[in-house]
Design a protein around this motif. Structure first.
Motif, PDB file in Angstrom:
ATOM      1  N   PHE A 158       0.931  -1.093   0.070  1.00 54.61           N
ATOM      2  CA  PHE A 158       0.055  -0.095  -0.024  1.00 54.61           C
ATOM      3  C   PHE A 158       0.683   1.280  -0.001  1.00 54.61           C
ATOM      4  CE2 PHE A 158      -3.769  -2.185   2.383  1.00 54.61           C
ATOM      5  CZ  PHE A 158      -4.250  -2.981   1.291  1.00 54.61           C
ATOM      6  N   GLU A 159       0.396   2.322  -0.493  1.00 55.25           N
ATOM      7  CA  GLU A 159       1.239   3.667  -0.567  1.00 55.25           C
ATOM      8  C   GLU A 159       0.191   4.775  -0.671  1.00 55.25           C
ATOM      9  OE1 GLU A 159       3.143   5.464   0.526  1.00 55.25           O
ATOM     10  OE2 GLU A 159       5.071   4.724  -0.013  1.00 55.25           O
ATOM     11  N   ALA A 160       0.605   5.795  -0.085  1.00 58.04           N
ATOM     12  CA  ALA A 160      -0.230   7.104   0.098  1.00 58.04           C
ATOM     13  C   ALA A 160      -0.058   7.839  -1.299  1.00 58.04           C
ATOM     14  CB  ALA A 160      -0.045   8.081   1.176  1.00 58.04           C
ATOM     15  N   PRO A 161      -1.143   8.355  -2.196  1.00 57.73           N
ATOM     16  CA  PRO A 161      -0.949   8.921  -3.165  1.00 57.73           C
ATOM     17  C   PRO A 161       0.230  10.242  -3.318  1.00 57.73           C
ATOM     18  CG  PRO A 161      -2.886   9.619  -2.293  1.00 57.73           C
ATOM     19  CD  PRO A 161      -2.288   8.716  -1.467  1.00 57.73           C
ATOM     20  N   HIS A 162       0.416  10.800  -2.245  1.00 53.04           N
ATOM     21  CA  HIS A 162       1.444  12.188  -2.203  1.00 53.04           C
ATOM     22  C   HIS A 162       2.785  11.465  -1.954  1.00 53.04           C
ATOM     23  CE1 HIS A 162       0.563  11.254   2.048  1.00 53.04           C
ATOM     24  NE2 HIS A 162       1.779  11.649   2.171  1.00 53.04           N
TER      25      HIS A 162
END
Length: 272
Positions: A158-162
Motif C-alpha cells: 500500500f502507498e499514499a498518493p502523495h
C-alpha cells in the motif's frame, strides 16, 4: 461471536448479502470510524441502529477485553473503513483476544484491495506476500525494498498518493527493470491500473496521482544456491547447440545469476 465484516473498497454494490444482513441485525458494531459506519448504513438503506463502538489503532488493545465480553452475550460485528478487518487495519488484537478467551470468531468475506490489485496486476498470483504500507522514512523504506528485491514471490504494497512518485523511484533504484503494477481507485469510477517497470511508470507517478494506491511488485527470479550448477546448465545448453551467449542469458533469466558471470565462468570451465 466476533464477526469480521469486509466492507466495500469503493463500489457499494460489492456489499454482500451476508454483510447487509449482519448490519441490520447485530446489536453491536466495533467500527474503525463510527462516522464512516453510519454513512455506510445510510448508503445501504439499513434502518437498524446498533450500538457503535470505536475500535481503531489507538484504542484496540484497551478496548478488546470489553468487546470480547460483549461477544459472549451477543454478536459483535467488526468493520474497518474499507476492506477486510485485520489486513493492514484494526482487528487483529481483538481476534487474538477472542481466540485466547475461547470466543468464536467468524468472517463475512468480501472486497479486498490486496487481492483485487493482485488479480489485475498481470503478475504471477500463485505465490505472493503482502507487506502493507511502505515506511514513510526514506532510509526505512529503502531497507524494506532491498529485502523485497530478494523476495521471489509477488509482493503487494500500500502507498499514499502523495508519496507514490518517491516510492516508485525507490523501487527503480532497488530493483531496476523489475515489473510492477500500480492500481488506484479500485472498484470506483476512475479505477486505473498502470503496468510496466518502475522507470516506465515514474513520469506518470510524478505528474500527480490521486486516490487509494496499491503497488504490486514482481518477484525476483529464483537464484540457484550453487553457481556451479548454473554454469553446468549453461554448458549443457551449449553442448545442445545453443550459442554460449544465448545459453548464459537464458540461464541468467531462470536463476537470477548475472549473465556475464555465467558467460565468463563457462568460458573458463569448458565441459570435460
Amino acid at each position: 461471536m466476533i464477526i469480521l465484516g469486509a466492507t466495500p473498497i469503493g463500489n457499494l454494490g460489492d456489499a454482500s448479502g451476508r454483510l447487509r444482513e449482519a448490519l441490520a441485525t447485530v446489536p453491536v458494531i466495533a467500527a474503525e470510524d463510527t462516522r464512516t459506519t453510519r454513512q455506510l448504513l445510510r448508503a445501504l438503506g439499513i434502518e437498524a441502529q446498533p450500538q457503535l463502538v470505536a475500535l481503531h489503532e489507538h484504542n484496540e488493545e484497551a478496548a478488546s477485553p470489553a468487546l470480547v465480553d460483549r461477544a459472549r452475550e451477543g454478536d459483535v460485528l467488526v468493520l474497518t473503513d474499507a476492506g477486510m478487518p485485520t489486513v493492514s487495519d484494526p482487528g487483529f488484537r481483538l481476534v487474538q483476544a477472542a481466540v485466547e478467551a475461547g470466543v468464536e470468531v467468524t468472517c463475512l468475506p468480501g472486497p479486498s484491495a490486496v487481492l483485487t490489485a493482485l488479480a489485475l496486476s498481470g503478475l504471477p498470483t500463485d505465490r505472493f506476500a503482502f507487506d502493507g504500507f511502505l515506511p514513510r522514512k526514506a532510509g526505512e523504506r529503502d531497507r524494506m525494498l532491498a529485502a523485497i528485491a530478494r523476495e521471489e514471490r509477488t509482493v503487494v504494497l500500500f502507498e499514499a498518493p502523495h508519496r507514490l512518485a518517491e516510492s516508485v523511484e525507490a523501487i527503480d533504484r532497488a530493483m531496476p527493470g523489475r515489473r510492477i503494477a500500480v492500481a488506484r481507485e479500485l472498484t470506483k469510477r476512475f479505477e486505473e491500473v498502470r503496468r510496466g517497470t518502475a522507470a516506465e511508470l515514474l513520469d506518470w507517478a510524478r505528474a500527480g496521482v490521486k486516490g487509494e494506491i496499491v503497488i504490486v511488485v514482481e518477484g525476483a527470479a529464483p537464484v540457484l544456491a550453487d553457481l556451479d550448477a548454473a554454469v553446468e546448465q549453461v554448458l549443457r545448453l551449449k553442448q545442445g547447440g545453443m550459442r554460449l551467449k544465448d545459453a548464459a542469458a537464458e540461464v541468467a533469466e531462470a536463476t537470477g545469476h548475472p549473465r556475464n558471470a555465467l558467460y565468463q565462468a563457462a568460458l573458463t570451465n569448458p565441459p570435460a
